[in-house]
Structure formats: structure tokens, C-alpha cells
Design a protein around this motif. Structure first.
Motif, PDB file in Angstrom:
ATOM      1  N   MET A 147      14.786 120.428   9.218  1.00  0.00           N
ATOM      2  CA  MET A 147      15.753 121.034  10.129  1.00  0.00           C
ATOM      3  C   MET A 147      17.077 121.226   9.402  1.00  0.00           C
ATOM      4  O   MET A 147      17.483 120.361   8.614  1.00  0.00           O
ATOM      5  N   THR A 148      17.725 122.336   9.669  1.00  0.00           N
ATOM      6  CA  THR A 148      19.066 122.598   9.155  1.00  0.00           C
ATOM      7  C   THR A 148      19.954 122.978  10.326  1.00  0.00           C
ATOM      8  O   THR A 148      19.621 123.887  11.097  1.00  0.00           O
ATOM      9  N   ILE A 149      21.079 122.285  10.476  1.00  0.00           N
ATOM     10  CA  ILE A 149      22.007 122.514  11.583  1.00  0.00           C
ATOM     11  C   ILE A 149      23.234 123.233  11.041  1.00  0.00           C
ATOM     12  O   ILE A 149      23.883 122.752  10.111  1.00  0.00           O
ATOM     13  N   ILE A 150      23.555 124.394  11.619  1.00  0.00           N
ATOM     14  CA  ILE A 150      24.616 125.257  11.096  1.00  0.00           C
ATOM     15  C   ILE A 150      25.700 125.479  12.141  1.00  0.00           C
ATOM     16  O   ILE A 150      25.407 125.691  13.322  1.00  0.00           O
ATOM     17  N   ASN A 151      26.952 125.422  11.698  1.00  0.00           N
ATOM     18  CA  ASN A 151      28.082 125.785  12.548  1.00  0.00           C
ATOM     19  C   ASN A 151      28.174 127.316  12.566  1.00  0.00           C
ATOM     20  O   ASN A 151      28.469 127.928  11.538  1.00  0.00           O
ATOM     21  N   PRO A 152      27.930 127.973  13.696  1.00  0.00           N
ATOM     22  CA  PRO A 152      27.866 129.444  13.711  1.00  0.00           C
ATOM     23  C   PRO A 152      29.220 130.113  13.499  1.00  0.00           C
ATOM     24  O   PRO A 152      29.267 131.304  13.192  1.00  0.00           O
ATOM     25  N   PHE A 153      30.294 129.370  13.631  1.00  0.00           N
ATOM     26  CA  PHE A 153      31.617 129.975  13.517  1.00  0.00           C
ATOM     27  C   PHE A 153      32.048 130.180  12.064  1.00  0.00           C
ATOM     28  O   PHE A 153      32.917 131.004  11.789  1.00  0.00           O
ATOM     29  N   ASN A 154      31.449 129.415  11.146  1.00  0.00           N
ATOM     30  CA  ASN A 154      31.781 129.610   9.729  1.00  0.00           C
ATOM     31  C   ASN A 154      30.548 129.575   8.827  1.00  0.00           C
ATOM     32  O   ASN A 154      30.672 129.714   7.620  1.00  0.00           O
ATOM     33  N   MET A 155      29.375 129.382   9.416  1.00  0.00           N
ATOM     34  CA  MET A 155      28.083 129.332   8.716  1.00  0.00           C
ATOM     35  C   MET A 155      27.955 128.147   7.765  1.00  0.00           C
ATOM     36  O   MET A 155      27.064 128.118   6.919  1.00  0.00           O
ATOM     37  N   ASN A 156      28.814 127.158   7.897  1.00  0.00           N
ATOM     38  CA  ASN A 156      28.676 125.950   7.092  1.00  0.00           C
ATOM     39  C   ASN A 156      27.542 125.085   7.628  1.00  0.00           C
ATOM     40  O   ASN A 156      27.341 124.995   8.840  1.00  0.00           O
ATOM     41  N   ILE A 157      26.830 124.457   6.729  1.00  0.00           N
ATOM     42  CA  ILE A 157      25.767 123.540   7.145  1.00  0.00           C
ATOM     43  C   ILE A 157      26.397 122.243   7.633  1.00  0.00           C
ATOM     44  O   ILE A 157      27.165 121.597   6.912  1.00  0.00           O
ATOM     45  N   ALA A 158      26.061 121.871   8.865  1.00  0.00           N
ATOM     46  CA  ALA A 158      26.603 120.650   9.455  1.00  0.00           C
ATOM     47  C   ALA A 158      25.736 119.448   9.149  1.00  0.00           C
ATOM     48  O   ALA A 158      26.240 118.330   8.976  1.00  0.00           O
ATOM     49  N   ALA A 159      24.437 119.659   9.077  1.00  0.00           N
ATOM     50  CA  ALA A 159      23.518 118.539   8.802  1.00  0.00           C
ATOM     51  C   ALA A 159      22.163 119.101   8.398  1.00  0.00           C
ATOM     52  O   ALA A 159      21.827 120.254   8.693  1.00  0.00           O
ATOM     53  N   GLU A 160      21.400 118.274   7.716  1.00  0.00           N
ATOM     54  CA  GLU A 160      20.041 118.667   7.347  1.00  0.00           C
ATOM     55  C   GLU A 160      19.126 117.450   7.413  1.00  0.00           C
ATOM     56  O   GLU A 160      19.559 116.303   7.281  1.00  0.00           O
ATOM     57  N   PHE A 161      17.849 117.755   7.620  1.00  0.00           N
ATOM     58  CA  PHE A 161      16.851 116.698   7.810  1.00  0.00           C
ATOM     59  C   PHE A 161      15.538 117.162   7.204  1.00  0.00           C
ATOM     60  O   PHE A 161      15.186 118.339   7.276  1.00  0.00           O
ATOM     61  N   LYS A 162      14.814 116.236   6.582  1.00  0.00           N
ATOM     62  CA  LYS A 162      13.437 116.509   6.203  1.00  0.00           C
ATOM     63  C   LYS A 162      12.671 115.203   6.127  1.00  0.00           C
ATOM     64  O   LYS A 162      13.223 114.159   5.745  1.00  0.00           O
ATOM     65  N   ASN A 163      11.400 115.268   6.530  1.00  0.00           N
ATOM     66  CA  ASN A 163      10.554 114.089   6.497  1.00  0.00           C
ATOM     67  C   ASN A 163       9.095 114.548   6.522  1.00  0.00           C
ATOM     68  O   ASN A 163       8.740 115.429   7.300  1.00  0.00           O
ATOM     69  N   LYS A 164       8.264 113.937   5.691  1.00  0.00           N
ATOM     70  CA  LYS A 164       6.857 114.345   5.593  1.00  0.00           C
ATOM     71  C   LYS A 164       5.974 113.733   6.669  1.00  0.00           C
ATOM     72  O   LYS A 164       4.817 114.116   6.807  1.00  0.00           O
ATOM     73  N   TYR A 165       6.517 112.794   7.436  1.00  0.00           N
ATOM     74  CA  TYR A 165       5.666 112.037   8.344  1.00  0.00           C
ATOM     75  C   TYR A 165       6.061 112.199   9.810  1.00  0.00           C
ATOM     76  O   TYR A 165       5.648 111.397  10.648  1.00  0.00           O
TER      77      TYR A 165
END
Length: 205
Positions: free
Chosen positions: A57-75
């Protein structure tokens, strides 16, 4: 060279770790990870949770397109993903727009999310797959009911496949050319650096 490190980490349900980055939100309280008034865009790449591929998952601030947070997990399995997304939206980003990829697992994830409290947060388009679904025959009222239910579900999320794959990579390369400062988070940079190409230059994986 443009990569930044996350400044904070958010642990949900004591096991699912999000890397959180500065993203232009006006957080008056440092106990907040996100601004609850921002309609964050949440890109979701589902997987089976079998250990072979990341659920990301990638969470983006739509007002400036900066990435606010990211997540990854194989399980992360489908049911666990629903619980995680429901808590993420409910506690931290109530106005989020959830944008799942409609890959094989994505269809199942969308169906499960439609039965949760975050169903109204799902991105949808009325044009999605409408022609394909309208071509189905209606042999009985029950068939029609099933078709309409399938049609309603098909409008959610975004489809990726061979028809738009090249365009999506071209968009990625344009971003790398003109605004690479937006592609600067740990997981994203790692994935871009691991792209593999064929001898002709085509991105393979």
C-alpha cells in the motif's frame, strides 16, 4: 540519491508496519500520523499472503502528491487485509480514497471490502468493464440479479494488464525524468531499483 528515510513508524494491530514520511500535513499534535481531514489516496496492490509476493500500500497526500506512508508484507492475507484497512481508515484517514488494483486477488479484496465499514471509501468508475458485462446473456431473473451484482462490483478499483502496462511504465519513467523528488521513499526506491529489463529494454518485472 533522492531517497529519504521514514521519520516515524506506525504499527497497526501490533504486527503491520507502515513507514510514515513528512508529507506537508499540518499536524499540530505529534501523536497524529496523518491529517484526518485530508482525502489521502491509498494505492493497494493485493497479493495472496503466501510469502511469494508483497501485499503493498502507498498512501499519498493528493494536495502535493507526496508519499505520506508505505506498507508491504508478504504474509498479509485477504481477510487480515480487510481488518487492517478498516482500522487504518477508521482510526487515521477517514476520508481516504481506497484504490485497489483489480488483479486476481484484487477482485476478492474488493468483494470483501464492500462488506465492511470502508465500502464508501472505495474508488469506483461507472465505465469499468461495462461493455464486457453488458454482453452477458440473461437467461433468467436470477442470472440478471447475479449480473447486476457483478456489474456493481466491477466498477471498483483500477484494472492493470497488458493493454495499459506499457503506458504505466512510461508514466513512471516520465516521473523519474521530471519530478523524481516525488519518488523518494524507501520501499518505492527499492522496487524501482529492482526493475528488470529484457535485452530489448522492455521492463519485465
Amino acid at each position: 540519491a533522492h531517497m529519504i528515510r521514514s521519520e516515524r513508524e506506525l504499527l497497526i494491530q501490533d504486527k503491520w508496519l507502515f513507514k510514515v514520511y513528512p508529507h506537508g500535513a499540518n499536524l499540530v499534535d505529534r501523536s497524529y500520523y496523518f491529517d484526518p481531514d485530508i482525502p489521502y489516496l491509498v494505492g493497494i496492490d493485493p497479493s495472496a499472503g503466501s510469502g511469494n509476493d508483497n501485499f503493498a500500500m502507498t498512501i499519498i497526500n493528493p494536495f502535493n502528491m507526496n508519499i505520506a506512508a508505505e506498507f508491504k508484507n508478504k504474509y498479509l492475507s485477504g481477510p487480515a487485509a480487510c481488518d487492517l484497512i478498516e482500522e487504518l481508515v477508521g482510526k487515521y484517514i477517514p476520508h481516504a480514497v481506497l484504490i485497489p488494483e483489480k488483479n486476481s486477488m484484487g477482485y476478492f479484496l474488493i468483494q470483501m471490502l464492500l462488506r465492511t465499514s470502508v465500502a464508501e471509501n472505495l474508488y469506483w468508475s461507472e465505465k469499468s468493464n461495462s461493455k464486457q458485462l453488458d454482453s452477458l446473456t440473461e437467461e433468467s431473473p436470477r442470472d440478471r440479479e447475479l449480473r447486476l451484482a457483478s456489474q456493481m462490483c466491477a466498477k471498483y478499483g483500477v484494472h492493470t494488464g497488458k493493454n495499459n502496462r506499457e503506458a504505466m511504465f512510461e508514466l513512471l519513467f516520465q516521473y523519474l525524468s521530471v519530478c523524481k523528488d516525488l519518488l523518494n521513499t524507501e520501499y518505492l526506491v527499492e522496487d524501482i531499483c529492482k526493475l528488470t529489463r529484457t535485452a530489448t529494454g522492455r521492463v519485465e518485472a
